[in-house]
Design an enzyme around this catalytic site. Structure first.
Site, PDB file in Angstrom:
ATOM      1  N   MET A 238      16.764  47.841  29.142  1.00 35.75           N
ATOM      2  CA  MET A 238      16.677  47.746  30.604  1.00 35.75           C
ATOM      3  C   MET A 238      15.586  48.684  31.135  1.00 35.75           C
ATOM      4  O   MET A 238      15.577  48.996  32.335  1.00 35.75           O
ATOM      5  CB  MET A 238      18.026  48.078  31.244  1.00 35.75           C
ATOM      6  CG  MET A 238      19.107  47.080  30.842  1.00 35.75           C
ATOM      7  SD  MET A 238      20.451  46.998  32.027  1.00 35.75           S
ATOM      8  CE  MET A 238      21.063  48.654  31.961  1.00 35.75           C
TER       9      MET A 238
ATOM     10  N   GLU B 160      13.145  58.176  23.822  1.00 32.77           N
ATOM     11  CA  GLU B 160      13.070  58.182  22.355  1.00 32.77           C
ATOM     12  C   GLU B 160      14.206  57.394  21.697  1.00 32.77           C
ATOM     13  O   GLU B 160      14.083  56.974  20.554  1.00 32.77           O
ATOM     14  CB  GLU B 160      13.056  59.620  21.831  1.00 32.77           C
ATOM     15  CG  GLU B 160      11.736  60.347  22.034  1.00 32.77           C
ATOM     16  CD  GLU B 160      10.610  59.794  21.160  1.00 32.77           C
ATOM     17  OE1 GLU B 160      10.902  59.243  20.083  1.00 32.77           O
ATOM     18  OE2 GLU B 160       9.445  59.906  21.583  1.00 32.77           O
TER      19      GLU B 160
ATOM     20  N   HIS C  14      15.279  54.418  22.719  1.00 28.87           N
ATOM     21  CA  HIS C  14      14.700  53.079  22.615  1.00 28.87           C
ATOM     22  C   HIS C  14      13.597  53.084  21.547  1.00 28.87           C
ATOM     23  O   HIS C  14      13.473  52.132  20.765  1.00 28.87           O
ATOM     24  CB  HIS C  14      14.097  52.640  23.952  1.00 28.87           C
ATOM     25  CG  HIS C  14      15.072  52.615  25.096  1.00 28.87           C
ATOM     26  ND1 HIS C  14      15.085  53.571  26.081  1.00 28.87           N
ATOM     27  CD2 HIS C  14      16.065  51.741  25.407  1.00 28.87           C
ATOM     28  CE1 HIS C  14      16.042  53.286  26.960  1.00 28.87           C
ATOM     29  NE2 HIS C  14      16.655  52.191  26.578  1.00 28.87           N
TER      30      HIS C  14
ATOM     31  N   VAL D 289      20.277  58.825  19.366  1.00 25.45           N
ATOM     32  CA  VAL D 289      19.254  59.879  19.440  1.00 25.45           C
ATOM     33  C   VAL D 289      19.664  60.843  20.547  1.00 25.45           C
ATOM     34  O   VAL D 289      20.004  60.415  21.661  1.00 25.45           O
ATOM     35  CB  VAL D 289      17.859  59.282  19.727  1.00 25.45           C
ATOM     36  CG1 VAL D 289      16.815  60.380  19.844  1.00 25.45           C
ATOM     37  CG2 VAL D 289      17.473  58.292  18.630  1.00 25.45           C
TER      38      VAL D 289
ATOM     39  N   LEU E  65      20.474  60.793  24.607  1.00 26.13           N
ATOM     40  CA  LEU E  65      19.441  60.281  25.517  1.00 26.13           C
ATOM     41  C   LEU E  65      19.979  59.041  26.230  1.00 26.13           C
ATOM     42  O   LEU E  65      20.625  58.192  25.624  1.00 26.13           O
ATOM     43  CB  LEU E  65      18.170  59.921  24.746  1.00 26.13           C
ATOM     44  CG  LEU E  65      17.450  61.064  24.045  1.00 26.13           C
ATOM     45  CD1 LEU E  65      16.139  60.559  23.435  1.00 26.13           C
ATOM     46  CD2 LEU E  65      17.169  62.221  24.990  1.00 26.13           C
TER      47      LEU E  65
HETATM   48  P1  AMP Z   1      19.531  50.228  27.721  1.00 23.79           P
HETATM   49  O1  AMP Z   1      18.091  50.212  28.128  1.00 23.79           O
HETATM   50  O2  AMP Z   1      20.281  51.440  28.181  1.00 23.79           O
HETATM   51  O3  AMP Z   1      20.240  48.933  27.979  1.00 23.79           O
HETATM   52  O4  AMP Z   1      19.517  50.374  26.138  1.00 23.79           O
HETATM   53  C1  AMP Z   1      18.804  49.480  25.329  1.00 23.79           C
HETATM   54  C2  AMP Z   1      19.163  49.722  23.886  1.00 23.79           C
HETATM   55  O5  AMP Z   1      18.807  51.066  23.541  1.00 23.79           O
HETATM   56  C3  AMP Z   1      20.664  49.582  23.633  1.00 23.79           C
HETATM   57  O6  AMP Z   1      20.856  48.929  22.382  1.00 23.79           O
HETATM   58  C4  AMP Z   1      21.125  51.010  23.575  1.00 23.79           C
HETATM   59  O7  AMP Z   1      22.286  51.210  22.802  1.00 23.79           O
HETATM   60  C5  AMP Z   1      19.929  51.695  22.944  1.00 23.79           C
HETATM   61  N1  AMP Z   1      19.944  53.124  23.257  1.00 23.79           N
HETATM   62  C6  AMP Z   1      20.021  53.697  24.476  1.00 23.79           C
HETATM   63  N2  AMP Z   1      20.079  55.042  24.375  1.00 23.79           N
HETATM   64  C7  AMP Z   1      20.050  55.324  23.053  1.00 23.79           C
HETATM   65  C8  AMP Z   1      20.100  56.538  22.279  1.00 23.79           C
HETATM   66  N3  AMP Z   1      20.199  57.737  22.857  1.00 23.79           N
HETATM   67  N4  AMP Z   1      20.051  56.443  20.936  1.00 23.79           N
HETATM   68  C9  AMP Z   1      19.967  55.220  20.334  1.00 23.79           C
HETATM   69  N5  AMP Z   1      19.912  54.048  20.986  1.00 23.79           N
HETATM   70  C10 AMP Z   1      19.954  54.096  22.322  1.00 23.79           C
END
Ligand code: AMP
Length: 284
Positions: free
Chosen positions: A30, A35, A37, A177, A185
């Site tokens: 989104m 880091e 992502h 991460v 994060l």
């Molecule tokens: P989002 O943009 O929040 O929808 O996240 C997109 C993808 O990035 C999802 O699969 C999340 O689980 C992953 N993601 C977000 N934050 C982290 C993080 N700190 N460590 C690993 N993956 C993450």
């Protein structure tokens, strides 16, 4: 790196990659990238896949209009980061491109793993996620798809969705991460000030305390909840679950489990989770 706005161009790119024998590594996001992502994109590169990142703030997965309005968006740094992390293409479709006819008549709903936790606190959230993820998979076609364990329940749901509907994706779960101070994060962290950030450290502290010595499921639950509350987090849930079914473990359970946490800090809903080894409470 290619920047695409339309479904048609994306579908054509994915088909072309497939016909030349390459595997797409799909990374749905989104935006407001960090880091965490980046780790998904780099993992796709390491796996020999061609990373295609989607950036789409899906309105259908927000049950709270103010949460949707406050969600951080900043396209220019996102594109620069994607390029630096090794993405081959970034897809930034508009809401109209993704959901042209509103209200959308079709909803994908996964039962079981979605009902508790985020599903209980955010009605309609997982239907919105399942619907958009199904659409992303349908547009792209069979590929590897990378999701973070940060959203542990979402990952469990996506695995189930992919299996039930034979969507042909290989779902790759990637570790959380964290910042140096332990905070997981999250795009939402920018909505916290210094004090809020300090409070939010209660999540990682709770997870650390849960794992510093062998404990029963009940003890882990109590220790973690106390840690979150003493930090000032307004706790939504703190539960110890089976990592596959996400069912809370029984008091007698012994073995590996997952601690799922959620709470509100400065009006921002945050989640975290981690592995824990549980000893049976029998004989206590
Ligand atoms: P989002 O943009 O929040 O929808 O996240 C997109 C993808 O990035 C999802 O699969 C999340 O689980 C992953 N993601 C977000 N934050 C982290 C993080 N700190 N460590 C690993 N993956 C993450």
């Amino acid at each position: 790196m290619i920047h695409i706005n339309t479904i048609e161009e994306w579908r054509a790119l994915a088909a072309q990659l497939r016909s030349s024998g390459q595997t797409v590594g799909l990374v749905p996001t989104m935006g407001a990238l960090h880091e965490g992502h980046g780790s998904l994109i780099r993992r796709a590169v390491d796996d020999g896949a061609v990373p295609i990142v989607t950036i789409f703030v899906n309105p259908r997965q927000f049950n709270d209009a103010s949460d949707l309005a406050a969600y951080p968006r900043d396209e220019a740094p996102d594109l620069a980061n994607c390029e630096a992390w090794g993405a081959a293409a970034v897809v930034t479709p508009s809401v109209h491109e993704m959901w042209p006819t509103t209200p959308t008549a079709t909803t994908v709903s996964v039962t079981g793993v979605t009902e508790r936790f985020e599903g209980a606190g955010r009605p309609g959230h997982f239907d919105g996620v399942a619907s958009v993820v199904t659409k992303l998979f349908a547009i792209n076609g069979p590929a590897r798809a990378y999701f973070g364990e940060k959203d542990f329940q979402q990952l469990a749901m996506v695995r189930r969705l992919n299996d039930d509907l034979s969507l042909g994706m290989t779902i790759v779960g990637c570790p959380i991460v964290r910042d140096e101070d332990g905070l997981a994060l999250s795009s939402r962290n920018v909505l916290l000030d210094a004090e809020g950030r300090h409070v939010a450290l209660g999540f990682s502290r709770g997870l650390r305390e849960a794992t510093e010595q062998p404990r029963s499921a009940g003890d882990v639950r109590a220790v973690v909840r106390a840690s979150l509350e003493s930090s000032g987090i307004d706790v939504a849930y703190a539960e110890v679950v089976d990592p596959l079914s996400l069912e809370p473990v029984t008091p007698e359970y012994a073995g590996t489990a997952r601690v799922l946490l959620a709470g509100v800090v400065q009006g921002v809903r945050l989640i975290d989770n981690g592995d824990v080894t549980i000893v049976s409470s029998e004989g206590e």
